[in-house]
Scaffold this active site. Structure first.
Site, PDB file in Angstrom:
ATOM      1  N   TYR A  25       0.839  -1.204   0.000  1.00 14.79           N
ATOM      2  CA  TYR A  25       0.000   0.000   0.000  1.00 14.79           C
ATOM      3  C   TYR A  25       0.879   1.261   0.000  1.00 14.79           C
ATOM      4  CZ  TYR A  25      -2.940   3.733   1.887  1.00 14.79           C
ATOM      5  OH  TYR A  25      -3.559   4.937   2.094  1.00 14.79           O
ATOM      6  N   GLN A 128      -4.164  17.469   7.723  1.00  7.21           N
ATOM      7  CA  GLN A 128      -4.507  17.404   6.292  1.00  7.21           C
ATOM      8  C   GLN A 128      -5.983  17.084   6.144  1.00  7.21           C
ATOM      9  OE1 GLN A 128      -5.019  13.986   4.825  1.00  7.21           O
ATOM     10  NE2 GLN A 128      -5.843  14.938   2.984  1.00  7.21           N
ATOM     11  N   TYR A 130      -9.262  16.065   3.672  1.00  3.89           N
ATOM     12  CA  TYR A 130      -9.935  15.628   2.449  1.00  3.89           C
ATOM     13  C   TYR A 130     -11.370  16.095   2.558  1.00  3.89           C
ATOM     14  CZ  TYR A 130      -6.439  12.208   0.745  1.00  3.89           C
ATOM     15  OH  TYR A 130      -5.346  11.598   0.236  1.00  3.89           O
ATOM     16  N   THR A 156      -5.796  18.746   0.568  1.00  2.00           N
ATOM     17  CA  THR A 156      -5.294  17.949  -0.545  1.00  2.00           C
ATOM     18  C   THR A 156      -6.237  18.059  -1.736  1.00  2.00           C
ATOM     19  OG1 THR A 156      -4.178  16.470   0.973  1.00  2.00           O
ATOM     20  CG2 THR A 156      -4.579  15.629  -1.246  1.00  2.00           C
ATOM     21  N   ARG A 165      -4.664   1.642  -7.513  1.00  4.64           N
ATOM     22  CA  ARG A 165      -3.384   0.973  -7.239  1.00  4.64           C
ATOM     23  C   ARG A 165      -3.667  -0.514  -7.340  1.00  4.64           C
ATOM     24  NH1 ARG A 165      -4.015   5.243  -2.553  1.00  4.64           N
ATOM     25  NH2 ARG A 165      -3.948   7.031  -3.936  1.00  4.64           N
ATOM     26  N   LYS A 251      -2.190  21.193  -1.381  1.00  2.00           N
ATOM     27  CA  LYS A 251      -1.288  20.092  -1.740  1.00  2.00           C
ATOM     28  C   LYS A 251      -1.780  19.352  -2.976  1.00  2.00           C
ATOM     29  CE  LYS A 251       0.460  15.788   0.349  1.00  2.00           C
ATOM     30  NZ  LYS A 251      -0.423  14.746  -0.175  1.00  2.00           N
ATOM     31  N   HIS A 275       1.043  13.129  -5.360  1.00  2.00           N
ATOM     32  CA  HIS A 275       0.554  12.158  -4.375  1.00  2.00           C
ATOM     33  C   HIS A 275       1.462  10.925  -4.331  1.00  2.00           C
ATOM     34  CE1 HIS A 275      -3.256  11.991  -1.930  1.00  2.00           C
ATOM     35  NE2 HIS A 275      -2.796  10.787  -1.675  1.00  2.00           N
ATOM     36  N   ARG A 278       0.655   8.059  -6.861  1.00  9.41           N
ATOM     37  CA  ARG A 278      -0.462   7.183  -6.492  1.00  9.41           C
ATOM     38  C   ARG A 278      -1.765   7.596  -7.157  1.00  9.41           C
ATOM     39  NH1 ARG A 278       1.012   4.842  -1.732  1.00  9.41           N
ATOM     40  NH2 ARG A 278      -1.023   4.848  -0.744  1.00  9.41           N
TER      41      ARG A 278
HETATM   42  C1  LIG Z   1       0.695   5.068   2.141  1.00 13.07           C
HETATM   43  C2  LIG Z   1       0.441   6.484   1.758  1.00 13.07           C
HETATM   44  C3  LIG Z   1      -0.729   7.092   2.149  1.00 13.07           C
HETATM   45  C4  LIG Z   1      -0.978   8.419   1.819  1.00 13.07           C
HETATM   46  N1  LIG Z   1      -2.116   9.020   2.281  1.00 13.07           N
HETATM   47  C5  LIG Z   1      -2.311  10.333   2.050  1.00 13.07           C
HETATM   48  C6  LIG Z   1      -3.416  11.009   2.598  1.00 13.07           C
HETATM   49  O1  LIG Z   1      -4.234  10.418   3.303  1.00 13.07           O
HETATM   50  N2  LIG Z   1      -3.562  12.333   2.337  1.00 13.07           N
HETATM   51  C7  LIG Z   1      -2.667  13.021   1.554  1.00 13.07           C
HETATM   52  O2  LIG Z   1      -2.818  14.229   1.342  1.00 13.07           O
HETATM   53  N3  LIG Z   1      -1.611  12.401   1.015  1.00 13.07           N
HETATM   54  C8  LIG Z   1      -1.399  11.090   1.253  1.00 13.07           C
HETATM   55  N4  LIG Z   1      -0.301  10.472   0.715  1.00 13.07           N
HETATM   56  C9  LIG Z   1       0.633  11.234  -0.114  1.00 13.07           C
HETATM   57  C10 LIG Z   1       1.723  11.864   0.726  1.00 13.07           C
HETATM   58  O3  LIG Z   1       1.226  12.908   1.524  1.00 13.07           O
HETATM   59  C11 LIG Z   1       2.838  12.439  -0.150  1.00 13.07           C
HETATM   60  O4  LIG Z   1       2.273  13.329  -1.088  1.00 13.07           O
HETATM   61  C12 LIG Z   1       3.625  11.362  -0.892  1.00 13.07           C
HETATM   62  O5  LIG Z   1       3.790  10.235  -0.097  1.00 13.07           O
HETATM   63  C13 LIG Z   1       4.983  11.915  -1.285  1.00 13.07           C
HETATM   64  O6  LIG Z   1       5.704  11.004  -2.030  1.00 13.07           O
HETATM   65  P1  LIG Z   1       6.768   9.962  -1.389  1.00 13.07           P
HETATM   66  O7  LIG Z   1       5.942   8.879  -0.770  1.00 13.07           O
HETATM   67  O8  LIG Z   1       7.526   9.501  -2.562  1.00 13.07           O
HETATM   68  O9  LIG Z   1       7.572  10.703  -0.356  1.00 13.07           O
HETATM   69  C14 LIG Z   1      -0.036   9.141   1.046  1.00 13.07           C
HETATM   70  C15 LIG Z   1       1.135   8.512   0.645  1.00 13.07           C
HETATM   71  C16 LIG Z   1       1.395   7.211   0.998  1.00 13.07           C
HETATM   72  C17 LIG Z   1       2.690   6.582   0.569  1.00 13.07           C
END
Ligand SMILES: Cc1cc2nc3c(=O)[nH]c(=O)nc-3n(C[C@H](O)[C@H](O)[C@H](O)COP(=O)(O)O)c2cc1C
Length: 376
Positions: A25, A128, A130, A156, A165, A251, A275, A278
């Site tokens: 995940y 953060q 949503y 976000t 994914r 963001k 993100h 993702r």
């Molecule tokens: C497992 C996971 C869950 C995430 N959940 C959120 C989230 O709930 N809200 C959000 O704004 N970004 C979420 N993100 C994105 C992160 O805030 C961030 O933008 C991203 O992880 C940055 O890239 P990196 O993982 O390569 O450092 C998530 C990222 C990951 C890896």
């Protein structure tokens, strides 16, 4: 891995400690995973200029991020389901960040609630948001973040629908984790993880009890599809801005036009982000979008970056291209999953030291004043 010397080591340790569905995940991206790979490849492709005989005895690593003091140009990104990587993980992340003097951002989809994290930490954290279909519930979340004295709200923008994914679908990722036979076998070999998660203060979305109830959520993406509002636009950003008197960070900006719109909404900072690869697969890397966003905002708001940041050298490259600081998502989760609070502390220390050494070897002195000239 006996001696941890890099974020990569934490990734390896995390892979062994948590169930496959949880590790994947964090580790994987949407669709063909083109964008998640680009985040890394484009950072790697930048070349630093080695400069010699520059006095490195008086470096400045401290800065401010959205007006908040930070010991490093680095902070912890909001991540959903964090408490499934390690029981009570959000508290450990917040505490490690506070001890290192950098900001921690709690996500809407955290396992522990805002209140549970707040009562276990001394230093206020960022929150953060949503936007969900129920506007009343959004107002409730904003009020709770105020009550918890969060200095900064991070809205976000890039998940009004959820990128698929494929790994999560195959692994049957759900919240709370479902006990299928395959999961059970996997979990049986990860007793340390299981004990921590099963005895934690919460095992479902802590902030969303009024919405999610106690009902079993089938797949995460189906649940998100139900609750998330795909109709949100910039007018909803204005709605949030009206209700949030503190600093507002937007963001998920990856484009100069959107960066200008974000400034128009009164953003104090934008996070250049896809993100973590993702969401929109095929989008450019964050580091590739950074220069155009910096040009577009013309100093009217701060520009932060995330996506693929795994080292101090990565942070330095982002600073050179105009970012004020970086957020770490995966790097943080690997360390948390591997070694809890101590792991996150160590990951921050490693990245900070890498930044310090690399600043010196490029002849840069102050993180608030890194010139693009340090890149070839
Ligand atoms: C497992 C996971 C869950 C995430 N959940 C959120 C989230 O709930 N809200 C959000 O704004 N970004 C979420 N993100 C994105 C992160 O805030 C961030 O933008 C991203 O992880 C940055 O890239 P990196 O993982 O390569 O450092 C998530 C990222 C990951 C890896």
């Amino acid at each position: 891995v006996t001696v941890v010397t890099s974020v990569g080591d934490f990734r390896e340790l995390a892979r062994r400690r948590v169930p496959r569905a949880i590790f994947d995940y964090a580790d994987r991206g949407s669709y063909e995973e083109i964008t998640i790979r680009r985040n890394r490849a484009d950072l790697d492709a930048l070349t630093l200029r080695q400069r010699v005989m520059v006095d490195a005895s008086k470096q400045t690593l401290a800065t401010t991020l959205a007006g908040q003091p930070s010991a490093l140009p680095l902070m912890i990104a909001p991540t959903g389901l964090t408490g499934l990587f390690r029981g009570n993980g959000e508290i450990y992340g917040a505490r490690a960040a506070a001890a290192a003097g950098i900001p921690f951002c709690l996500g809407t989809l955290s396992i522990l609630s805002i209140e549970q994290v707040r009562e276990s930490t001394e230093v206020p954290f960022w929150f953060q948001l949503y936007l969900m279909r129920d506007r009343g519930f959004n107002a409730n979340l904003i009020a709770r973040a105020k009550e918890a004295k969060c200095p900064v709200l991070v809205l976000t923008l890039d998940l009004q629908v959820m990128g698929v994914r494929r790994r999560d679908a195959k692994n049957g990722l759900s919240v709370p984790p479902r006990l299928t036979l395959r999961n059970a076998l996997d979990i049986a070999t990860k007793p340390g993880w299981a004990l921590g998660v099963l005895t934690a203060k919460s095992r479902a979305f802590g902030n969303l009890k009024p919405l999610a109830g106690s009902a079993d959520l089938k797949s995460l993406s189906a649940w998100v599809a139900n609750q998330f509002d795909p109709s949100i636009t910039w007018k909803d950003v204005a709605w949030v801005r009206e209700r949030w008197p503190g600093k507002l960070v937007l963001k998920g900006v990856l484009d100069a036009d959107d960066a200008r719109l974000a400034v128009d909404q009164g953003a104090d900072a934008v996070v250049v982000s896809n993100h973590g690869g993702r969401q929109l697969d095929g989008a450019c890397s964050s580091i590739a979008a950074l220069p155009e966003v910096v040009r577009a905002v013309q100093g009217r708001c701060e520009v932060l970056l995330d996506g693929g940041v795994m080292s101090g050298q990565d942070v330095l490259k982002a600073l050179a291209l105009g970012a004020r600081g970086c957020l770490i998502g995966k790097a943080y989760l690997y360390a948390l999953a591997a070694q809890g609070q101590a792991g996150v502390a160590k990951a921050i220390e490693i990245i900070g030291n890498e930044l310090k050494v690399s600043l010196a070897l490029t002849g840069a002195i102050d993180v608030q004043n890194v010139s693009p000239d340090i890149l070839r």
